[in-house]
Write a protein that holds these residues in place. Structure first.
Motif, mmCIF file in Angstrom:
data_model
loop_
_atom_site.group_PDB
_atom_site.id
_atom_site.type_symbol
_atom_site.label_atom_id
_atom_site.label_comp_id
_atom_site.label_asym_id
_atom_site.label_seq_id
_atom_site.Cartn_x
_atom_site.Cartn_y
_atom_site.Cartn_z
ATOM 1 N N SER A 30 -4.636 -3.277 -8.697
ATOM 2 C CA SER A 30 -5.331 -3.520 -7.143
ATOM 3 C C SER A 30 -4.986 -2.612 -6.304
ATOM 4 O O SER A 30 -5.729 -2.292 -5.053
ATOM 5 C CB SER A 30 -4.966 -4.922 -6.669
ATOM 6 N N ASN A 32 -5.124 0.850 -4.158
ATOM 7 C CA ASN A 32 -5.729 2.244 -4.115
ATOM 8 C C ASN A 32 -4.893 3.107 -3.473
ATOM 9 O O ASN A 32 -4.169 3.775 -4.357
ATOM 10 C CB ASN A 32 -7.119 1.779 -2.948
ATOM 11 N N THR A 52 -4.192 9.064 -2.449
ATOM 12 C CA THR A 52 -5.121 7.908 -2.984
ATOM 13 C C THR A 52 -4.810 8.029 -4.481
ATOM 14 O O THR A 52 -4.234 8.868 -4.972
ATOM 15 C CB THR A 52 -6.605 8.473 -2.783
ATOM 16 N N SER A 53 -5.734 7.100 -5.122
ATOM 17 C CA SER A 53 -5.399 6.983 -6.455
ATOM 18 C C SER A 53 -5.702 8.334 -7.206
ATOM 19 O O SER A 53 -5.685 8.521 -8.539
ATOM 20 C CB SER A 53 -6.250 5.708 -7.017
ATOM 21 N N ASP A 98 -2.009 0.110 -0.446
ATOM 22 C CA ASP A 98 -3.398 -0.419 0.147
ATOM 23 C C ASP A 98 -4.071 -1.218 -1.015
ATOM 24 O O ASP A 98 -4.048 -0.668 -2.138
ATOM 25 C CB ASP A 98 -4.149 0.742 0.608
ATOM 26 N N SER A 99 -4.219 -2.503 -0.643
ATOM 27 C CA SER A 99 -5.137 -3.297 -1.695
ATOM 28 C C SER A 99 -6.190 -3.997 -1.099
ATOM 29 O O SER A 99 -5.883 -4.565 0.158
ATOM 30 C CB SER A 99 -4.091 -4.118 -2.450
#
Length: 117
Positions: A30, A32, A52-53, A98-99
């Motif tokens: 989940s 990011n 970021t991913s 962050d999710s």
């Protein structure tokens, strides 16, 4: 639920380097962006850097050129390489994930970084 564990903090002289690590476990699918924030005594928590991913990075102006954030997605770990440390970098450094499942994301317990002059 995502669990974050930071490590790598400590005491270093001005001009020295430290590398922080943040390992994520749990519902890592989940996540990011991940990031580092810091909070010095008597001050508000502030952004250090995020990634970021997809590997896109963002840095606070005062950290640009000295700090580098990186991410090993296979290990669910984010790193913060800190060079040319200054006494004003002294703070508790927190990892954030962050999710969409949690407003504000998940936070680690923090790791103390102390830079002596």
């Amino acid at each position: 639920q995502v669990h974050l564990v930071e490590s790598g903090g400590g005491l270093v002289q001005a001009g020295g380097s430290l590398r922080l690590s943040c390992a994520a476990s749990g519902s890592t699918f989940s996540i990011n962006a991940m990031g580092w924030y810091r909070q010095a005594p008597g001050k508000q928590r502030e952004l250090v850097a995020t990634i970021t991913s997809g590997g896109r990075t963002n840095y606070a102006d005062s950290m640009k050129g000295r700090f580098t954030i990186s991410r090993d997605s296979a290990k669910n770990t984010v790193y913060l390489q800190m060079n040319s440390l200054k006494p004003e970098d002294t703070a508790v450094y927190y990892c954030n994930a962050d999710s969409p499942f949690r407003y504000g994301g998940y936070w680690g317990q923090g790791t103390q970084v102390t830079v002596s002059s």
